[in-house]
Design a protein around this motif. Structure first.
Motif, PDB file in Angstrom:
ATOM      1  N   LYS A 228      35.261  21.666  37.031  1.00 17.68           N
ATOM      2  CA  LYS A 228      34.920  22.270  35.747  1.00 17.68           C
ATOM      3  C   LYS A 228      36.059  23.206  35.381  1.00 17.68           C
ATOM      4  CE  LYS A 228      31.015  24.301  33.307  1.00 17.68           C
ATOM      5  NZ  LYS A 228      30.471  23.066  32.744  1.00 17.68           N
ATOM      6  N   VAL A 230      38.172  26.118  33.761  1.00 16.39           N
ATOM      7  CA  VAL A 230      37.809  27.498  33.418  1.00 16.39           C
ATOM      8  C   VAL A 230      37.617  27.682  31.912  1.00 16.39           C
ATOM      9  CG1 VAL A 230      38.795  28.674  35.410  1.00 16.39           C
ATOM     10  CG2 VAL A 230      40.244  28.179  33.453  1.00 16.39           C
ATOM     11  N   ASN A 233      34.085  26.814  30.982  1.00 18.15           N
ATOM     12  CA  ASN A 233      33.073  27.503  31.763  1.00 18.15           C
ATOM     13  C   ASN A 233      32.851  28.903  31.202  1.00 18.15           C
ATOM     14  OD1 ASN A 233      31.523  28.710  33.686  1.00 18.15           O
ATOM     15  ND2 ASN A 233      33.042  28.567  35.328  1.00 18.15           N
ATOM     16  N   LYS A 235      31.162  31.215  32.164  1.00 22.56           N
ATOM     17  CA  LYS A 235      31.076  32.262  33.193  1.00 22.56           C
ATOM     18  C   LYS A 235      32.447  32.693  33.701  1.00 22.56           C
ATOM     19  CE  LYS A 235      28.259  32.321  36.698  1.00 22.56           C
ATOM     20  NZ  LYS A 235      27.652  31.643  37.851  1.00 22.56           N
ATOM     21  N   SER A 236      33.488  31.926  33.393  1.00 22.41           N
ATOM     22  CA  SER A 236      34.785  32.222  34.003  1.00 22.41           C
ATOM     23  C   SER A 236      35.455  33.455  33.399  1.00 22.41           C
ATOM     24  CB  SER A 236      35.719  31.027  33.842  1.00 22.41           C
ATOM     25  OG  SER A 236      36.174  30.959  32.512  1.00 22.41           O
ATOM     26  N   SER A 237      34.964  33.938  32.276  1.00 22.17           N
ATOM     27  CA  SER A 237      35.546  35.081  31.565  1.00 22.17           C
ATOM     28  C   SER A 237      36.944  34.795  31.042  1.00 22.17           C
ATOM     29  CB  SER A 237      35.638  36.342  32.436  1.00 22.17           C
ATOM     30  OG  SER A 237      34.558  36.447  33.289  1.00 22.17           O
ATOM     31  N   LYS A 241      38.796  34.356  26.327  1.00 23.23           N
ATOM     32  CA  LYS A 241      40.090  35.000  26.068  1.00 23.23           C
ATOM     33  C   LYS A 241      40.967  34.085  25.235  1.00 23.23           C
ATOM     34  CE  LYS A 241      39.172  38.528  28.388  1.00 23.23           C
ATOM     35  NZ  LYS A 241      38.809  39.665  27.567  1.00 23.23           N
TER      36      LYS A 241
ATOM     37  N   LEU B 586      29.712  23.934  42.940  1.00 25.01           N
ATOM     38  CA  LEU B 586      29.744  23.028  41.794  1.00 25.01           C
ATOM     39  C   LEU B 586      31.110  23.029  41.132  1.00 25.01           C
ATOM     40  CD1 LEU B 586      26.265  23.674  40.206  1.00 25.01           C
ATOM     41  CD2 LEU B 586      27.016  21.666  41.469  1.00 25.01           C
ATOM     42  N   MET B 587      31.818  24.131  41.270  1.00 24.08           N
ATOM     43  CA  MET B 587      33.127  24.220  40.626  1.00 24.08           C
ATOM     44  C   MET B 587      34.282  24.005  41.596  1.00 24.08           C
ATOM     45  SD  MET B 587      33.019  27.061  37.726  1.00 24.08           S
ATOM     46  CE  MET B 587      32.373  28.440  38.610  1.00 24.08           C
ATOM     47  N   ASN B 589      37.027  22.517  43.896  1.00 25.91           N
ATOM     48  CA  ASN B 589      37.729  21.236  43.954  1.00 25.91           C
ATOM     49  C   ASN B 589      38.070  20.835  45.382  1.00 25.91           C
ATOM     50  OD1 ASN B 589      37.872  21.392  41.152  1.00 25.91           O
ATOM     51  ND2 ASN B 589      39.799  22.508  41.244  1.00 25.91           N
ATOM     52  N   PRO B 641      42.211  27.790  41.564  1.00 30.50           N
ATOM     53  CA  PRO B 641      42.534  27.389  40.200  1.00 30.50           C
ATOM     54  C   PRO B 641      41.302  27.244  39.302  1.00 30.50           C
ATOM     55  CG  PRO B 641      43.057  25.626  41.757  1.00 30.50           C
ATOM     56  CD  PRO B 641      42.453  26.732  42.539  1.00 30.50           C
ATOM     57  N   SER B 642      40.157  26.932  39.888  1.00 25.71           N
ATOM     58  CA  SER B 642      39.002  26.645  39.040  1.00 25.71           C
ATOM     59  C   SER B 642      38.085  27.842  38.862  1.00 25.71           C
ATOM     60  CB  SER B 642      38.204  25.489  39.643  1.00 25.71           C
ATOM     61  OG  SER B 642      37.662  25.894  40.875  1.00 25.71           O
ATOM     62  N   GLY B 643      38.395  28.949  39.524  1.00 21.89           N
ATOM     63  CA  GLY B 643      37.527  30.117  39.434  1.00 21.89           C
ATOM     64  C   GLY B 643      36.244  29.937  40.221  1.00 21.89           C
ATOM     65  N   SER B 652      35.098  38.498  39.263  1.00 21.71           N
ATOM     66  CA  SER B 652      36.092  38.416  38.178  1.00 21.71           C
ATOM     67  C   SER B 652      35.498  38.956  36.889  1.00 21.71           C
ATOM     68  CB  SER B 652      36.528  36.969  37.973  1.00 21.71           C
ATOM     69  OG  SER B 652      37.022  36.458  39.180  1.00 21.71           O
ATOM     70  N   ALA B 653      34.226  38.624  36.640  1.00 19.70           N
ATOM     71  CA  ALA B 653      33.594  39.088  35.412  1.00 19.70           C
ATOM     72  C   ALA B 653      33.538  40.614  35.374  1.00 19.70           C
ATOM     73  CB  ALA B 653      32.189  38.505  35.310  1.00 19.70           C
ATOM     74  N   ILE B 656      37.116  41.942  34.719  1.00 17.19           N
ATOM     75  CA  ILE B 656      37.495  41.721  33.316  1.00 17.19           C
ATOM     76  C   ILE B 656      36.713  42.665  32.407  1.00 17.19           C
ATOM     77  CG2 ILE B 656      37.390  40.036  31.428  1.00 17.19           C
ATOM     78  CD1 ILE B 656      38.437  37.969  33.407  1.00 17.19           C
TER      79      ILE B 656
END
Lengths: 328, 664
Positions: A228, A230, A233, A235-237, A241, B586-587, B589, B641-643, B652-653, B656
């Motif tokens: 998925k 970013v 997504n 949720k990725s914040s 941006k 789920l995210m 890789n 890379p995919s968070g 991260s949220a 940020i």
């Protein structure tokens, strides 16, 4: 050297289907126009003979397609790989994105692929056929006109600065093995580095403002294979941006360049598919150039399992402060 | 929605002096989620903590922001306070408005504005905080001491005394370090060997201590309580368990021209050697760089004379892997190189020597059997000039020297001067100094004795130039008190070279992820209150690797470090940090970027079946974090890379949201 033709590839594919080595063939399919070649999966001899094509427009790099394709069945899939595609193939293996055992890779030589955009710019619209010749091509159009164009004028940007004619991975090689080329691929980057900060900002602003966020660059990129993304997504914040205003729109490409830094093999697919003609590969190349100069030469995908400098640590790595000082 | 309480601390005038605390409390009251906001003189005091507890109960707070000093000071305090009032401790955030704000601003308006912004960021984070529950990790009850000098020896002995096993890793063939090279110790003038060697023997005989001599630490993985260390035991070509230390090989070896590093190259040893008579372990070592047998395959004399059959030319480096609960760095010091100090002619004349070389020249086991003779011609020197601060306190010569004071030189130079005058009263002794620094028990009395009883000429001023002329050394210096230039015809010049951390310290610090200062001395967790601990949990500091020290100070720090280690090893379990990484499967890789950057080896991969579109399934490789091993450094979250990787408590949220709050 005997030139590898469409028939050679079809025969190879049929041979491997017949003897049960593979159950599917990932190849190029003829489209509506001569230059309109699409990736496709073939499963029968008949389909291959009818639709399989191999010509100067077989640009597509199949490596990324293998992630989805290998998940579909247990049997092997046959893939044809041009030299530059093999780097992406290796990089994906390094990142465990598909299983090597489920692929039969046939290396095929490449003398450079053509850019239909350039052809159209020189020969006009209404093209119905492109006939390859010695060092030039002949373009026929609807109005029964013919135009001869020099090969070098219509090659894709990435082929003009081709980094390698050598296949770094394959099960079988058709034709002769080529060499890694000492290309001039960083010249363009150096030109941009020499600009003043304001000029550079203006350059990228004019380029990136053309972006329509069609996501073609991301969807084609063999390094962009996240389950998925970013940007998809919430949720990725990160996704918010890159959408809220025109400046943040540009952040999409910057963020994407950071995401593929150290993993990009410089295959050039991003710029090839961009409908707006943004030279996106230059962002990635800048990263490659900096990584080379900071940590020593590194080519992503050259060796399966190699540790990219950005996810590795050695005692003599430069300090972050030095990198900032040398950054342009 | 959270119900957040904001508590702004004055810290007396520390914060309130440059930050309008009332305005900060007022401004933060209108932030999203904030239901209560107040200020108080000392939030960390009992009364301050009561305010927080009462507010939590009265306003049913779900989150707390304390605007105060650095979280390193009082985060733990306020977490406990919140816990006592029934709140999860990880619902507390600290906005550092002291170190990062009031202390660095002079203007009230700027300070206040910044404090509000910092508070706003903390509020934004707490809005996304979730309760976290710490786990427990076991403790391996064994300690590793890196370095076998007096610091390492004392630390190891104290830990072993408390009943815990200790390993010492020493890169040289013997333990003992610099102290073994010293002749006498100030201010009592005990013979260094007489007080050190019994301790070395104690180490050798202690059942809880293992010595890995001629060995180096190669790799450190893991974390407090559970370090996994690889030690490289270098091939010494002598079987340690067979060699009796009789020394016959060291007498018979035909290769006699090897500079003897124990005597700082002032005499020679053989290719097979035992550094000194009281070496521990008393085992010979073959120097592969000089041994004819190892280089050409011809000789083998040592093997022939060895009655024990201990020589083994085929020995290879060996890697030993061991688990430790705590690691003590005791990597010690070296005098700096004097190559760049041409003015003192160190490289031009054999009779310009360093103080450590002087120690060997006056030591009974040294190259001159303790007689003070000039290295050039073996004659007794009649005029000796000691130069202090060679490379120390040298702000202007940072390219070749050190800015700091090496601390030990004033005292050992007084010792050298005094002993010389005592033994050879016909000798004129001059000492050139910037200042004489003698803080320490009985130190000043010692120095006064050198001046008053022994008649050493102490001259305030620096030596400008030493030039060899014939068999003399012409010393040109200034006497600042008499305001005149001096020209002294000296026989021997002794340079008090600055000391610096051993070169191996940097790579060891990197392996331990322990921080260092700009001079490569290890940094302590707190300069006053936690002086023997590294900020890295489970790593402790002993001796001069942390800063210049004399022997008594080194020994006290060594024992202090041991006490800290014992305190750690005495525990059966450690409370683990719940701020660990976790992967969203789920995210993920399965690309391995996170595992590649993880310094603790906390990430592994599993193949798992996932539902895919169109009622299909697929086996995918996904990351799995071992929360007991993860230390919450967050490297994986930026490499992913995919968070898919995120860090509890520092999602991260949340980060940020903080950045957004600051940029608002």
């Amino acid at each position: 050297m005997q030139k590898i033709t469409r028939e050679n590839l079809i025969n190879k594919a049929i041979e491997l289907l017949d003897n049960g080595t593979v159950s599917r063939v990932l190849g190029w399919k003829i489209g509506e126009f001569a230059y309109d070649v699409t990736p496709a999966v073939f499963t029968t001899k008949e389909d291959l003979q009818k639709d399989f094509i191999f010509d100067d427009f077989c640009n597509a790099n199949f490596s990324k397609y293998l992630i989805a394709e290998t998940r579909k069945a247990e049997e092997k899939v046959l893939v044809f790989l041009k030299p530059c595609d093999t780097y992406s193939f290796n990089q994906l293996l390094t990142e465990h994105r598909f299983s090597r055992e489920k692929v039969y890779a046939v290396g095929i030589p490449c003398e450079g692929m053509l850019d239909i955009g350039k052809i159209k710019a020189l020969a006009g619209e209404g093209i119905i056929d492109v006939i390859p010749g010695e060092g030039s091509i002949t373009v026929k159009n609807l109005y029964e006109e013919e135009k001869t164009l020099a090969y070098g004028d219509v090659l894709t940007e990435r082929c003009l600065s081709c980094k390698s004619k050598k296949h770094v991975v394959y099960d079988e090689l058709m034709g002769e093995e080529g060499d890694v080329i000492d290309s001039n691929r960083f010249d363009e980057v150096e030109k941009i580095e020499k600009m003043s900060a304001d000029e550079r900002f203006a350059f990228w602003q004019s380029q990136l403002s053309k972006c329509i966020r069609c996501n073609a660059c991301r969807d084609i990129c063999p390094a962009c294979t996240c389950e998925k993304c970013v940007f998809d997504n919430p949720k990725s914040s990160v996704n918010n941006k890159a959408i809220s205003d025109s400046f943040e729109e540009k952040m999409f490409h910057i963020i994407r360049a950071f995401h593929v830094a150290g993993r990009c093999t410089d295959c050039g697919e991003c710029s090839r598919v961009c409908p707006q003609g943004i030279p996106l590969h230059l962002l990635n190349r800048k990263f490659i150039k900096d990584i080379n100069s900071f940590y020593g030469d590194y080519q992503a995908g050259q060796e399966e399992g190699s540790r990219a400098p950005l996810i590795n640590y050695t005692f003599d790595d430069l300090e972050p402060g030095e990198a900032v000082g040398r950054g342009v | 929605m959270q119900r957040i309480g904001v508590f702004v601390c004055w810290c007396g005038s520390n914060i309130a002096g440059t930050v309008d605390v009332k305005a900060v409390a007022e401004a933060l009251r209108s932030e999203p989620g904030v239901v209560f906001s107040t200020d108080y003189q000392y939030m960390c005091s009992q009364a301050g903590q009561e305010i927080i507890k009462e507010a939590i109960k009265e306003h049913k707070l779900t989150g707390v922001v304390v605007c105060s000093c650095s979280p390193r000071m009082h985060e733990a305090t306020f977490r406990k306070t919140a816990q006592a009032a029934g709140l999860n401790p990880y619902m507390v955030e600290i906005a550092n408005i002291r170190e990062q704000c009031s202390w660095i601003h002079k203007d009230m308006e700027t300070g206040t504005q910044k404090a509000i912004i910092l508070g706003r960021a903390a509020v934004a984070k707490v809005n996304l905080n979730a309760p976290l529950i710490p786990g427990q990790t076991p403790v391996t009850k064994r300690a590793l001491v890196i370095g076998g000098g007096i610091a390492g020896i004392q630390t190891a002995l104290d830990i072993a005394e408390a009943g815990f096993p200790v390993d010492i890793v020493e890169k040289k063939p013997t333990i003992g370090g610099k102290m073994a090279q010293i002749d006498k110790t100030f201010p009592t003038l005990d013979c260094a060997a007489c007080i050190l060697t019994p301790k070395m023997v104690d180490v050798a005989q202690n059942e809880n201590i293992r010595i890995f001599s001629y060995s180096e630490v190669q790799e450190v993985k893991g974390f407090v309580g559970n370090f996994n260390v690889k030690i490289k035991k270098k091939a010494r070509f002598v079987k340690e368990d067979v060699c009796t230390g009789c020394g016959i090989c060291t007498e018979k070896c035909p290769q006699k021209k090897v500079p003897n590093e124990f005597n700082l190259g002032m005499d020679n040893r053989r290719a097979v050697y035992i550094p000194f008579a009281q070496a521990v372990p008393k085992v010979a070592t073959i120097d592969a760089d000089y041994c004819t047998m190892l280089k050409t395959g011809k000789c083998g004399l040592c093997a022939k004379v060895c009655t024990a059959g201990a020589i083994d030319y085929t020995q290879k480096d060996e890697i030993i892997e061991e688990q430790y609960g705590a690691i003590v760095a005791a990597t010690g010091f070296n005098p700096i190189s004097l190559d760049k100090f041409d003015e003192y002619a160190y490289n031009q004349s054999k009779d310009v020597i360093t103080s450590l070389e002087f120690e060997r020249l006056t030591n009974a086991a040294g190259p001159t059997a303790g007689k003070l003779l000039r290295p050039s011609d073996g004659k007794h020197p009649h005029t000796i000039v000691f130069v202090q601060c060679v490379g120390s306190r040298c702000a202007a010569c940072a390219d070749k020297g050190k800015e700091y004071c090496s601390k030990i030189c004033c005292m050992y130079t007084a010792k050298h001067a005094m002993l010389t005058r005592d033994k050879y009263p016909d000798t004129d002794v001059y000492v050139f100094y910037i200042d004489v620094r003698t803080p320490g028990k009985n130190f000043d009395e010692f120095y006064r004795r050198a001046v008053e009883e022994y008649g050493v000429h102490y001259i305030k001023g620096m030596v400008g130039k030493v030039s060899p002329q014939g068999d003399k050394l012409m010393v040109q210096a200034s006497d600042l008190l008499a305001n005149k230039q001096l020209h002294i015809e000296a026989d021997l010049v002794v340079l008090a070279a600055a000391i610096e951390p051993d070169k191996s310290a940097r790579s060891i610090a990197t392996m331990l992820t322990a921080s260092m200062d700009t001079n490569d001395f290890f940094t302590e967790a707190h300069p006053k209150l936690r002086p023997v601990e590294s900020p890295t949990a489970g790593v402790f500091l002993s001796g001069t690797c942390q800063g210049p020290k004399d022997i008594p100070e080194t020994v006290s720090q060594a024992s202090a470090a041991a006490a800290k280690v014992i305190g750690l090893l005495a525990k059966d379990k450690l409370t683990s940090n719940p701020c660990v990484a976790h992967a969203d499967e789920l995210m993920c890789n399965g690309c391995s970027s996170c595992a590649n950057v993880c310094p603790y080896g906390a990430i592994s991969y599993i193949d798992k079946e996932f539902r895919m579109p169109n009622r299909t399934t697929a086996i995918r490789r996904v990351a799995s974090v071992n929360p007991a091993v993860c230390q919450g450094c967050g490297a994986c979250t930026v490499a992913c890379p995919s968070g898919a990787m995120d860090l509890n408590g520092f999602e991260s949220a949340q980060i940020i949201a903080e950045v957004d709050a600051i940029c608002r």
